[in-house]
Design a protein around this motif. Sequence first.
Motif, mmCIF file in Angstrom:
data_model
loop_
_atom_site.group_PDB
_atom_site.id
_atom_site.type_symbol
_atom_site.label_atom_id
_atom_site.label_comp_id
_atom_site.label_asym_id
_atom_site.label_seq_id
_atom_site.Cartn_x
_atom_site.Cartn_y
_atom_site.Cartn_z
ATOM 1 N N ARG A 126 -4.820 -16.086 -1.393
ATOM 2 C CA ARG A 126 -5.341 -15.275 -2.492
ATOM 3 C C ARG A 126 -4.232 -14.550 -3.237
ATOM 4 O O ARG A 126 -4.414 -14.136 -4.385
ATOM 5 C CB ARG A 126 -6.362 -14.260 -1.970
ATOM 6 N N THR A 130 0.806 -1.217 0.000
ATOM 7 C CA THR A 130 0.000 0.000 0.000
ATOM 8 C C THR A 130 0.841 1.271 0.000
ATOM 9 O O THR A 130 0.402 2.304 -0.481
ATOM 10 C CB THR A 130 -0.934 0.025 1.221
ATOM 11 N N ARG A 161 4.487 -6.984 3.253
ATOM 12 C CA ARG A 161 4.647 -8.136 4.148
ATOM 13 C C ARG A 161 5.382 -9.256 3.410
ATOM 14 O O ARG A 161 5.458 -9.285 2.184
ATOM 15 C CB ARG A 161 3.281 -8.621 4.639
ATOM 16 N N ASP A 209 -2.043 -4.312 -1.604
ATOM 17 C CA ASP A 209 -2.115 -5.355 -0.586
ATOM 18 C C ASP A 209 -2.726 -4.844 0.708
ATOM 19 O O ASP A 209 -2.739 -3.642 0.996
ATOM 20 C CB ASP A 209 -0.715 -5.903 -0.309
ATOM 21 N N SER A 210 -3.214 -5.788 1.494
ATOM 22 C CA SER A 210 -3.806 -5.496 2.793
ATOM 23 C C SER A 210 -3.642 -6.712 3.683
ATOM 24 O O SER A 210 -3.706 -7.848 3.185
ATOM 25 C CB SER A 210 -5.298 -5.158 2.649
ATOM 26 N N PRO A 211 -3.431 -6.517 4.995
ATOM 27 C CA PRO A 211 -3.334 -7.673 5.902
ATOM 28 C C PRO A 211 -4.595 -8.523 5.899
ATOM 29 O O PRO A 211 -4.564 -9.691 6.294
ATOM 30 C CB PRO A 211 -3.110 -7.024 7.271
ATOM 31 N N ASP A 212 -5.722 -7.935 5.453
ATOM 32 C CA ASP A 212 -6.976 -8.677 5.430
ATOM 33 C C ASP A 212 -7.044 -9.676 4.280
ATOM 34 O O ASP A 212 -7.929 -10.543 4.259
ATOM 35 C CB ASP A 212 -8.159 -7.705 5.313
ATOM 36 N N ILE A 213 -6.145 -9.557 3.309
ATOM 37 C CA ILE A 213 -6.148 -10.478 2.166
ATOM 38 C C ILE A 213 -5.421 -11.758 2.575
ATOM 39 O O ILE A 213 -4.240 -11.713 2.925
ATOM 40 C CB ILE A 213 -5.462 -9.840 0.948
ATOM 41 N N PRO A 214 -6.097 -12.913 2.540
ATOM 42 C CA PRO A 214 -5.422 -14.170 2.932
ATOM 43 C C PRO A 214 -4.250 -14.473 2.005
ATOM 44 O O PRO A 214 -4.277 -14.138 0.817
ATOM 45 C CB PRO A 214 -6.536 -15.223 2.774
#
Length: 211
Positions: free
Chosen positions: A110, A85, A141, A102-107
């Motif tokens: 995926r 991000t 990450r 990207d986001s920490p919420d994306i497993p």
Amino acid sequence: MTVTARETVLGRIRDALTLARPAEVTAPRAYRTGRTLPDDERLALFVDRLVDYKAQVRTCTADRAPAVIADALHEHGARRAGAPTDLDPAWLAAYDGEVQWDSPDIPARRLGELDGVVTASAAGCAETGTIFLNGGPGQGRRALSLVPDLHVCIVDLSSVVPGVPEAVARLIPERPTTLISGPSATSDIELERVEGVHGPRNLVVVIRTDS
């Protein structure tokens, strides 16, 4: 009460440690540090090591980086690219595919749906051809740089140093550090090279020579 063999062995180890406490040992720290190389020599050495590891290397000036990044993604057929991000959006300005920030919420699973990922880097070691990521700005990450099959990594020549001690000195110890030396690869029992086992099969390193 029955004493197991495991308990007997561990008990003897504890007794031995109690009776013979090890003397303090001072680890030698006489590393070669502070080495320098002219820009052209440092670049040539870094590129040589990267190519030897089967990485694809592209050098450019900072103003050409967006076009070079887009070309690398297109060359590998990447229609959907991931990015941290906090990656500079200007780096993807020339890319006409879909960008998934990207986001920490994306497993993590995926992330495998992405055709590639673009990240920055923290440092580079010319002597070993190693790129260091430590979760800093634009690096994302760890899963983001490991799951997609293509990793386009931007390295500023100013962050490339001659050796490992100089590179480690540029890092923040409290951050998780990822060391990248070429595409992910290993060998089977017959020493046949197998790529993509622990990370991307394809690594494209874009070196900005004036940054």
